[in-house]
Design an enzyme around this catalytic site. Structure first.
Site, PDB file in Angstrom:
ATOM      1  N   LYS A   1      73.105 -30.025  73.691  1.00  0.00           N
ATOM      2  CA  LYS A   1      73.674 -31.243  73.124  1.00  0.00           C
ATOM      3  C   LYS A   1      72.702 -32.392  73.353  1.00  0.00           C
ATOM      4  O   LYS A   1      72.241 -32.616  74.476  1.00  0.00           O
ATOM      5  CB  LYS A   1      75.021 -31.526  73.794  1.00  0.00           C
ATOM      6  CG  LYS A   1      75.847 -32.641  73.164  1.00  0.00           C
ATOM      7  CD  LYS A   1      77.228 -32.667  73.815  1.00  0.00           C
ATOM      8  CE  LYS A   1      78.156 -33.676  73.149  1.00  0.00           C
ATOM      9  NZ  LYS A   1      79.514 -33.634  73.732  1.00  0.00           N
TER      10      LYS A   1
ATOM     11  N   CYS B   1      81.040 -30.992  69.720  1.00  0.00           N
ATOM     12  CA  CYS B   1      81.954 -32.106  69.934  1.00  0.00           C
ATOM     13  C   CYS B   1      81.525 -33.377  69.185  1.00  0.00           C
ATOM     14  O   CYS B   1      81.388 -33.372  67.970  1.00  0.00           O
ATOM     15  CB  CYS B   1      82.078 -32.338  71.441  1.00  0.00           C
ATOM     16  SG  CYS B   1      83.462 -33.352  71.982  1.00  0.00           S
TER      17      CYS B   1
ATOM     18  N   GLU C   1      83.033 -25.357  72.730  1.00  0.00           N
ATOM     19  CA  GLU C   1      82.069 -26.054  73.587  1.00  0.00           C
ATOM     20  C   GLU C   1      82.268 -25.647  75.052  1.00  0.00           C
ATOM     21  O   GLU C   1      83.392 -25.555  75.536  1.00  0.00           O
ATOM     22  CB  GLU C   1      82.251 -27.565  73.440  1.00  0.00           C
ATOM     23  CG  GLU C   1      81.253 -28.374  74.269  1.00  0.00           C
ATOM     24  CD  GLU C   1      81.422 -29.875  74.092  1.00  0.00           C
ATOM     25  OE1 GLU C   1      80.404 -30.563  73.973  1.00  0.00           O
ATOM     26  OE2 GLU C   1      82.582 -30.350  74.068  1.00  0.00           O
TER      27      GLU C   1
END
Length: 383
Positions: free
Chosen positions: A136, A170, A53
């Site tokens: 995200k 994540c 990430e």
């Protein structure tokens, strides 16, 4: 989502995943390091490589260990400067490395769009082409002081030829509906991009390696997909930059904390983990037929579903802050992907084409400046 009749569950592919510290807050040096991993993976026969990430230009650990004033004044300007724009000159170095080494990859990076930033993953194929880009959906906790949000176009997969690949960042792996959406896309190889985990535990066990490894492995079992978990390592450079001589902050950023993994569609570990403070690549050969065996018992978005009782609704349009209403009453709201807009802008930079699908700029040509109207598009999901 309906299944793809051309999707194959035969063949094997060698893959690799990264566990390493970036050159924190230095995009160019981190890309140099990434190219080294790309060359190493290709030399060892891998056809696909997964990165962590926001590996470019690094994870903003400062947001978790200090106050907002300190974080903003000390780090935000440089972080923004070292974030990438989709398809810019720095990203084109990654594209060129992918093409020269005949390897596909997913890179986690901080994407800047105007003055805003997003936690993004870019998908680059073996020819060096950008084939997808996602953000995200909801940055986690203090991440929201740094990054904006994605939207429904950010659930996607891409068929690289050796398999259909998707990804999440994540704690998106904590979101049941997001995971179910990905399962419905017939994902075969999943990139789980993570930072290193840091020592807010035992007070916050959710942030531990144990907890996050558990949800990563569960993703493989629930979705019957191969999972490549790629993670940062907290090295001395990261610790010194963000913690300095502050013992309390240094305790929150202990050295190591890397935990890259590769799991099969039944949850079996397919690669020996590296030591938590080591940098390197994990390798595995994936046999796609194993997905069929795993899904014979449970396919949560297929034969093991009950859509008459439970179903998921997703809006895959780009909801932009400004919508333009035309004379015929239509608005600009659509599902056009950011990658599609990027390619259209490439065409405008070369010459006038009516067919926008065929042309791309040479990778050694300067990247075009981003079009001002490209404010919030993302790559749309492939069914």
């Amino acid at each position: 989502m309906s299944s793809n009749p051309e999707l194959k569950y035969t063949g094997k592919v060698k893959v690799a995943t990264v566990q390493a510290e970036p050159v924190i807050l230095d995009a160019d040096a981190t890309i140099d390091k990434a190219i080294g991993f790309i060359e190493e993976a290709a030399k060892n026969g891998a056809e696909f490589l997964a990165f962590p990430e926001v590996w470019i230009p690094g994870y903003p650990y400062w947001a978790w260990i200090g106050d907002v004033k300190w974080a903003v004044s000390d780090f935000i300007p440089k972080y923004h400067e070292n974030s990438l724009t989709l398809g810019d000159d720095r990203m084109r170095r990654l594209q060129l490395a992918a093409r020269q080494n005949n390897i596909a990859l997913v890179m986690g990076y901080s994407e800047k769009d105007g003055a805003s930033r997003y936690l993004s993953q870019v998908f680059i194929d073996q020819n060096g082409d950008i084939v997808a880009n996602r953000r995200k959906l909801k940055p986690t906790h203090v991440e929201r002081t740094i990054y904006g949000e994605g939207n429904g176009t950010d659930f996607l997969t891409h068929d690289f030829g050796f398999g259909r690949v998707g990804g999440l960042n994540c704690w998106e792996h904590f979101q049941p509906l997001s995971k179910y959406m990905m399962y419905s896309l017939n994902e075969q190889i999943h990139v789980a991009s993570w930072p290193a985990m840091f020592a807010l535990t035992p007070d916050v066990h959710q942030l531990s390696v144990e907890a996050n490894d558990t949800v990563t492995r569960s993703y493989a079992i629930e979705g019957q997909t191969f999972v490549l978990a790629s993670t940062h390592v907290i090295g001395k450079a990261t610790q010194d930059l963000f913690a300095g001589d502050d013992d309390a902050k240094r305790a929150l950023l202990p050295l190591g904390q890397g935990w890259a993994r590769i799991y099969g569609p039944d949850g079996k570990s397919l690669a020996e983990p590296l030591p938590e403070d080591a940098e390197g690549l994990l390798y595995a050969e994936l046999d796609l037929e194993q997905i069929i065996l795993a899904k014979a018992a449970a396919d949560p978005a297929g034969h093991y579903s009950r859509p008459d009782v439970l179903s998921l609704k997703i809006d895959t349009r780009n909801h932009t802050p400004v919508q333009y209403i035309t004379a015929d009453g239509r608005t600009s709201l659509n599902s056009n992907s950011r990658v599609e807009n990027y390619r259209l802008h490439q065409l405008a930079d070369i010459e006038k084409y009516e067919n926008a699908e065929a042309a791309t700029l040479p990778l050694d040509a300067p990247a075009p400046a981003p079009a001002p109207e490209q404010k919030s598009g993302r790559a749309k999901a492939e069914a």
